[in-house]
Design a protein around this motif. Structure first.
Motif, PDB file in Angstrom:
ATOM      1  N   ASP A  23       5.942  -4.603  27.643  1.00 24.31           N
ATOM      2  CA  ASP A  23       6.834  -3.451  27.703  1.00 24.31           C
ATOM      3  C   ASP A  23       7.664  -3.276  26.435  1.00 24.31           C
ATOM      4  O   ASP A  23       8.479  -2.365  26.353  1.00 24.31           O
ATOM      5  N   GLN A  24       7.451  -4.147  25.469  1.00 25.29           N
ATOM      6  CA  GLN A  24       8.191  -4.047  24.215  1.00 25.29           C
ATOM      7  C   GLN A  24       7.205  -4.001  23.055  1.00 25.29           C
ATOM      8  O   GLN A  24       6.187  -4.690  23.073  1.00 25.29           O
ATOM      9  N   PRO A  25       7.514  -3.205  22.047  1.00 27.24           N
ATOM     10  CA  PRO A  25       6.600  -3.154  20.898  1.00 27.24           C
ATOM     11  C   PRO A  25       6.647  -4.462  20.109  1.00 27.24           C
ATOM     12  O   PRO A  25       7.644  -5.175  20.098  1.00 27.24           O
ATOM     13  N   ARG A  26       5.534  -4.763  19.500  1.00 33.03           N
ATOM     14  CA  ARG A  26       5.468  -5.951  18.657  1.00 33.03           C
ATOM     15  C   ARG A  26       6.279  -5.720  17.393  1.00 33.03           C
ATOM     16  O   ARG A  26       6.404  -4.586  16.926  1.00 33.03           O
ATOM     17  N   PRO A  27       6.782  -6.797  16.834  1.00 32.66           N
ATOM     18  CA  PRO A  27       7.497  -6.624  15.560  1.00 32.66           C
ATOM     19  C   PRO A  27       6.508  -6.200  14.475  1.00 32.66           C
ATOM     20  O   PRO A  27       5.342  -6.589  14.504  1.00 32.66           O
ATOM     21  N   PRO A  28       6.951  -5.388  13.538  1.00 32.47           N
ATOM     22  CA  PRO A  28       6.019  -4.914  12.509  1.00 32.47           C
ATOM     23  C   PRO A  28       5.523  -6.070  11.636  1.00 32.47           C
ATOM     24  O   PRO A  28       6.248  -7.014  11.350  1.00 32.47           O
ATOM     25  N   ARG A  29       4.270  -5.971  11.261  1.00 31.26           N
ATOM     26  CA  ARG A  29       3.666  -6.972  10.380  1.00 31.26           C
ATOM     27  C   ARG A  29       3.957  -6.621   8.935  1.00 31.26           C
ATOM     28  O   ARG A  29       4.050  -5.457   8.569  1.00 31.26           O
ATOM     29  N   ARG A  30       4.021  -7.627   8.161  1.00 31.85           N
ATOM     30  CA  ARG A  30       4.170  -7.379   6.730  1.00 31.85           C
ATOM     31  C   ARG A  30       2.798  -7.080   6.153  1.00 31.85           C
ATOM     32  O   ARG A  30       1.825  -7.745   6.471  1.00 31.85           O
ATOM     33  N   ARG A  31       2.755  -6.094   5.297  1.00 33.18           N
ATOM     34  CA  ARG A  31       1.481  -5.701   4.694  1.00 33.18           C
ATOM     35  C   ARG A  31       1.531  -5.963   3.206  1.00 33.18           C
ATOM     36  O   ARG A  31       2.587  -5.858   2.581  1.00 33.18           O
ATOM     37  N   LEU A  32       0.370  -6.264   2.683  1.00 38.74           N
ATOM     38  CA  LEU A  32       0.295  -6.528   1.254  1.00 38.74           C
ATOM     39  C   LEU A  32       0.312  -5.236   0.444  1.00 38.74           C
ATOM     40  O   LEU A  32       0.871  -5.181  -0.630  1.00 38.74           O
ATOM     41  N   LEU A  33      -0.322  -4.224   0.985  1.00 37.17           N
ATOM     42  CA  LEU A  33      -0.386  -2.945   0.285  1.00 37.17           C
ATOM     43  C   LEU A  33       0.762  -2.049   0.733  1.00 37.17           C
ATOM     44  O   LEU A  33       1.186  -2.099   1.891  1.00 37.17           O
ATOM     45  N   PRO A  34       1.252  -1.229  -0.144  1.00 39.89           N
ATOM     46  CA  PRO A  34       2.331  -0.316   0.265  1.00 39.89           C
ATOM     47  C   PRO A  34       1.799   0.746   1.231  1.00 39.89           C
ATOM     48  O   PRO A  34       0.648   1.142   1.161  1.00 39.89           O
ATOM     49  N   GLU A  35       2.659   1.180   2.119  1.00 41.33           N
ATOM     50  CA  GLU A  35       2.273   2.213   3.067  1.00 41.33           C
ATOM     51  C   GLU A  35       2.604   3.586   2.497  1.00 41.33           C
ATOM     52  O   GLU A  35       3.536   3.733   1.713  1.00 41.33           O
ATOM     53  N   TYR A  36       1.818   4.564   2.882  1.00 39.26           N
ATOM     54  CA  TYR A  36       2.044   5.935   2.439  1.00 39.26           C
ATOM     55  C   TYR A  36       1.647   6.873   3.558  1.00 39.26           C
ATOM     56  O   TYR A  36       0.900   6.515   4.462  1.00 39.26           O
ATOM     57  N   ASP A  37       2.176   8.058   3.488  1.00 41.68           N
ATOM     58  CA  ASP A  37       1.866   9.080   4.481  1.00 41.68           C
ATOM     59  C   ASP A  37       0.626   9.835   4.016  1.00 41.68           C
ATOM     60  O   ASP A  37       0.662  10.519   2.983  1.00 41.68           O
ATOM     61  N   PRO A  38      -0.492   9.721   4.733  1.00 42.85           N
ATOM     62  CA  PRO A  38      -1.717  10.405   4.285  1.00 42.85           C
ATOM     63  C   PRO A  38      -1.561  11.920   4.210  1.00 42.85           C
ATOM     64  O   PRO A  38      -2.156  12.565   3.348  1.00 42.85           O
ATOM     65  N   GLU A  39      -0.760  12.500   5.107  1.00 42.47           N
ATOM     66  CA  GLU A  39      -0.566  13.953   5.077  1.00 42.47           C
ATOM     67  C   GLU A  39       0.197  14.375   3.831  1.00 42.47           C
ATOM     68  O   GLU A  39      -0.125  15.376   3.203  1.00 42.47           O
ATOM     69  N   ALA A  40       1.225  13.612   3.475  1.00 43.48           N
ATOM     70  CA  ALA A  40       1.996  13.942   2.266  1.00 43.48           C
ATOM     71  C   ALA A  40       1.113  13.811   1.034  1.00 43.48           C
ATOM     72  O   ALA A  40       1.148  14.652   0.138  1.00 43.48           O
TER      73      ALA A  40
END
Length: 191
Positions: A23-40
């Motif tokens: 019932d609770q979201p998992r904590p966010p994982r650390r990613r090696l690559l930067p995240e970006y908004d595909p729509e932007a």
């Protein structure tokens, strides 16, 4: 009962392992690559592709290359930053082309996706229009069939005239073809 007593009795409780709660979201994982908004990123690529397809871009590109070449030919050797074979200019144009081509393809793919969605919506709307038209055609056909059984004013008038003729024949014993003419009147009032 204490935990030590349970261990002596052989009823030791298993060690508590961290349980994942659904019932609770998992904590966010650390990613090696930067995240970006595909729509932007897609919108930015469309803007760039739109600009690359204009006359303004061609004019600015022509002016830039002309100034580059003229500068590197006419100024003294100490001020030249790209001597005659223009290797740096070739590198800059190659770099621009290597980025422009994928950006243009990305913009085209996004446009294809939008076109596909629009065509699907148009197809569904056409199907609804065809279904509505078929329904209305069936309704009109059923109304026509129903109206074929309805007595019209002219039919009722002709039936009544036939009945009047029959009654006249029975009363006088002779057949009257035009009753209005025999009475000396006209049939204007009957209309």
């Amino acid at each position: 009962m204490a935990a030590a007593d349970r261990e002596r009795d052989g009823r030791a409780e298993p060690r508590a392992t961290p349980r994942f709660r659904l019932d609770q979201p998992r904590p966010p994982r650390r990613r090696l690559l930067p995240e970006y908004d595909p729509e932007a990123f897609g919108r930015l690529s469309e803007r760039i592709a739109r600009f690359l397809g204009t006359g303004r871009f061609i004019v600015w590109m022509t002016v830039t290359i002309t100034v580059w070449v003229v500068w590197n030919i006419t100024v003294p050797d100490s001020l030249r930053f790209d001597p005659f074979p223009f290797l740096f200019l070739t590198l800059a144009l190659s770099l621009q082309a290597s980025y422009a081509a994928p950006l243009i393809l990305l913009a085209q793919n996004r446009q294809d996706d939008r076109d596909r969605v629009n065509l699907e919506q148009d197809r569904k709307q056409n199907e609804r229009a065809i279904a509505d038209t078929e329904y209305l055609s069936r309704e009109i056909a059923s109304l026509r069939m129903g109206l074929g059984e309805v007595a019209t004013r002219d039919w009722i008038r002709s039936e009544l005239q036939d009945l009047v003729k029959e009654l006249e024949e029975q009363r006088t014993g002779r057949r009257v073809v035009f009753p209005a003419e025999e009475r000396g009147g006209s049939d204007v009032g009957d209309r």
